[in-house]
Design an enzyme around this catalytic site. Structure first.
Site, PDB file in Angstrom:
ATOM      1  N   ARG A  47      89.327 156.705  12.831  1.00 41.39           N
ATOM      2  CA  ARG A  47      90.402 157.102  13.745  1.00 41.39           C
ATOM      3  C   ARG A  47      90.198 156.480  15.131  1.00 41.39           C
ATOM      4  O   ARG A  47      91.099 155.865  15.697  1.00 41.39           O
ATOM      5  CB  ARG A  47      90.396 158.635  13.860  1.00 41.39           C
TER       6      ARG A  47
ATOM      7  N   GLY B  26      99.951 165.411  23.690  1.00 44.60           N
ATOM      8  CA  GLY B  26      98.819 166.162  23.144  1.00 44.60           C
ATOM      9  C   GLY B  26      97.527 165.430  23.465  1.00 44.60           C
ATOM     10  O   GLY B  26      96.811 164.992  22.571  1.00 44.60           O
TER      11      GLY B  26
ATOM     12  N   GLU C  69      99.229 168.164  27.674  1.00 38.55           N
ATOM     13  CA  GLU C  69      98.453 168.960  26.710  1.00 38.55           C
ATOM     14  C   GLU C  69      98.843 170.432  26.866  1.00 38.55           C
ATOM     15  O   GLU C  69      98.904 170.950  27.981  1.00 38.55           O
ATOM     16  CB  GLU C  69      96.948 168.754  26.963  1.00 38.55           C
TER      17      GLU C  69
ATOM     18  N   GLU D 119     107.675 169.927  24.967  1.00 35.32           N
ATOM     19  CA  GLU D 119     109.084 170.326  24.879  1.00 35.32           C
ATOM     20  C   GLU D 119     109.595 170.847  26.217  1.00 35.32           C
ATOM     21  O   GLU D 119     110.800 170.787  26.495  1.00 35.32           O
ATOM     22  CB  GLU D 119     109.268 171.427  23.814  1.00 35.32           C
TER      23      GLU D 119
ATOM     24  N   GLU E 107      98.189 161.217  18.883  1.00 36.79           N
ATOM     25  CA  GLU E 107      97.501 161.372  17.599  1.00 36.79           C
ATOM     26  C   GLU E 107      97.974 162.713  17.060  1.00 36.79           C
ATOM     27  O   GLU E 107      97.445 163.753  17.395  1.00 36.79           O
ATOM     28  CB  GLU E 107      95.988 161.320  17.817  1.00 36.79           C
TER      29      GLU E 107
ATOM     30  N   GLU F 170     101.069 170.772   9.825  1.00 42.18           N
ATOM     31  CA  GLU F 170     100.971 171.142  11.245  1.00 42.18           C
ATOM     32  C   GLU F 170     102.246 170.802  12.002  1.00 42.18           C
ATOM     33  O   GLU F 170     102.508 171.349  13.071  1.00 42.18           O
ATOM     34  CB  GLU F 170      99.777 170.497  11.964  1.00 42.18           C
TER      35      GLU F 170
HETATM   36  C1  LIG Z   1      94.975 166.053  17.100  1.00 41.13           C
HETATM   37  S1  LIG Z   1      94.767 166.517  18.763  1.00 41.13           S
HETATM   38  C2  LIG Z   1      94.615 164.934  19.542  1.00 41.13           C
HETATM   39  C3  LIG Z   1      93.863 164.980  20.859  1.00 41.13           C
HETATM   40  C4  LIG Z   1      93.672 163.614  21.539  1.00 41.13           C
HETATM   41  N1  LIG Z   1      94.930 162.949  21.800  1.00 41.13           N
HETATM   42  C5  LIG Z   1      92.793 162.714  20.711  1.00 41.13           C
HETATM   43  O1  LIG Z   1      93.286 161.740  20.145  1.00 41.13           O
HETATM   44  O2  LIG Z   1      91.587 162.982  20.612  1.00 41.13           O
HETATM   45  C6  LIG Z   1      96.395 167.042  19.175  1.00 41.13           C
HETATM   46  C7  LIG Z   1      96.521 167.719  20.507  1.00 41.13           C
HETATM   47  O3  LIG Z   1      97.897 167.924  20.776  1.00 41.13           O
HETATM   48  C8  LIG Z   1      98.075 169.193  21.416  1.00 41.13           C
HETATM   49  N2  LIG Z   1      99.484 169.581  21.179  1.00 41.13           N
HETATM   50  C9  LIG Z   1     100.050 169.938  19.999  1.00 41.13           C
HETATM   51  N3  LIG Z   1     101.357 170.205  20.160  1.00 41.13           N
HETATM   52  C10 LIG Z   1     101.634 170.000  21.469  1.00 41.13           C
HETATM   53  C11 LIG Z   1     102.819 170.119  22.253  1.00 41.13           C
HETATM   54  N4  LIG Z   1     103.982 170.491  21.700  1.00 41.13           N
HETATM   55  N5  LIG Z   1     102.758 169.841  23.579  1.00 41.13           N
HETATM   56  C12 LIG Z   1     101.562 169.462  24.140  1.00 41.13           C
HETATM   57  N6  LIG Z   1     100.420 169.354  23.453  1.00 41.13           N
HETATM   58  C13 LIG Z   1     100.446 169.592  22.129  1.00 41.13           C
HETATM   59  C14 LIG Z   1      97.033 170.065  20.753  1.00 41.13           C
HETATM   60  O4  LIG Z   1      96.716 171.182  21.563  1.00 41.13           O
HETATM   61  C15 LIG Z   1      95.867 169.099  20.587  1.00 41.13           C
HETATM   62  O5  LIG Z   1      95.017 169.132  21.714  1.00 41.13           O
END
Ligand SMILES: C[S@@+](CC[C@H](N)C(=O)[O-])C[C@H]1O[C@@H](n2cnc3c(N)ncnc32)[C@H](O)[C@@H]1O
Length: 336
Positions: A7, A31, A53, A82, A96, A105
């Site tokens: 990844r 995110g 985030e 949103e 990601e 999810e």
């Molecule tokens: C899979 S992690 C990826 C984290 C980072 N971008 C990385 O690649 O290591 C997804 C992140 O998106 C955040 N997230 C999910 N839905 C979101 C939303 N609607 N708005 C903001 N953040 C969101 C989650 O809290 C999580 O920290």
């Protein structure tokens, strides 16, 4: 996730081998988590990065941005994508967002929302494309799961008998719902597995292709496909199916990547990922031979109780090369 080399390398290479997409550009990281993708975007030359985030991970992201001397470029914003209001439209959306078998999810809904609100018409998505794959597999897990289920039912029968003898209450009316619950848990819930490539016994088939620049939420609510697969192993057992995904970083038609990067979660001896594969077990296994053809009906939709989880209907016809129908079956699974 940060220690998943496949990844990390894919995102790192997609950014640093396509610097022209980032140089002097405005980027939105949906995110951002620890902020890693926002930091790489800034290091690749972005003039501004909005790192959004939803959780308190923003505290760590801010610290990381400061420690890497990028606070002039990366702005960490706490809130749901949103709801967040940005002061400008962006050239790149990086995220990601992928879950097990791509869509568990449902975070991609949020990325689509971000794209529709904030991406310039000339903008690019990182990743730009995604595919879901399905393939027949062999595995010993089905036998284990069946014996776990049978063990659990034996325990239940013992419990029913004891409760009647010692406490005078007949619980047997609950045998059917108990059995259904146990069946769902042991036999119908897909399993996380990092399969060996040898366990894939037929040609993999694409069940969904997604262009991240144009896809709508409606188009990913339900994934249906009718696909074929040919058995490629001499003599083996068809024990179930495996689902995985890949994503590509190839920019857009108008603004293609200099170097296309792929991130795949296919079964691999050395390059397994934290996503692994989702395994759907069929019991009992069917004996199949090289040249047998599978006609597979696949439908995946969101669970009514929790839209982040998935339900899968999987039907399959097994035909010999002579055209003789060996077997057909249809099963329901849950990706939890
Ligand atoms: C899979 S992690 C990826 C984290 C980072 N971008 C990385 O690649 O290591 C997804 C992140 O998106 C955040 N997230 C999910 N839905 C979101 C939303 N609607 N708005 C903001 N953040 C969101 C989650 O809290 C999580 O920290």
């Amino acid at each position: 996730m940060l220690s998943d080399r496949v990844r990390m390398d894919a995102y790192y290479n997609s950014i640093f081998r396509n610097k022209s997409h980032f140089l002097d550009k405005v980027v939105l990281d949906v995110g951002t988590g620890s902020g890693i993708l926002a930091i790489w975007s800034a290091q690749a030359g972005a003039k501004k990065v909005y790192a959004v985030e939803a959780t308190k991970m923003t505290d760590h992201a801010r610290e990381l941005v400061r420690a890497n001397n990028l606070e002039g470029i990366v702005e960490v914003i706490e809130g749901s994508i949103e709801d967040v209001i940005l002061p400008e439209k962006v050239d790149v959306i990086i995220s990601e967002w992928m879950g097990y078998f791509l869509l568990r999810e449902s975070m991609f809904d949020s990325v689509i929302c971000a794209r529709d609100r904030w991406l310039k018409p000339t903008g690019v998505m990182y990743p730009s494309h995604a595919r879901m794959w399905l393939a027949p597999i062999r595995s010993g897990l089905g036998d284990h799961k069946m014996s776990d289920y049978e063990g659990s039912m034996d325990d239940w029968q013992y419990f029913v008998k004891n409760t009647k003898n010692h406490y005078g209450v007949d619980m047997s009316i609950l045998t059917k719902p108990f059995s259904e619950e146990q069946k769902k848990y042991y036999l119908q819930t897909s399993l996380w597995n990092n399969l060996h490539p040898n366990q894939v016994i037929g040609t993999p088939a694409v069940v969904k292709e997604i262009d991240c620049l144009t896809v709508t939420v409606e188009e990913i609510l339900v994934v249906t496909a009718n696909v074929s697969s040919s058995i490629i192993k001499e003599e083996t057992r068809l024990c179930g199916f495996s689902g995985w995904f890949d994503v590509h970083f190839r920019g857009s038609k108008e603004n293609p990547a200099e170097e296309e990067i792929e991130l795949t979660t296919e079964p691999s001896e050395e390059n397994g990922t934290h996503w692994g594969q989702q395994v759907f077990l069929i019991h009992p296994p069917t004996h199949v031979c090289s040249g047998d053809d599978l006609n597979i009906n696949f439908a995946m939709s969101r669970s009514k109780e929790n839209h982040r989880l998935m339900e899968v209907d999987l039907g399959c016809e097994v035909k010999q090369s002579s055209g003789k129908l060996l077997q057909s079956f249809k099963h329901k699974f849950f990706i939890e």
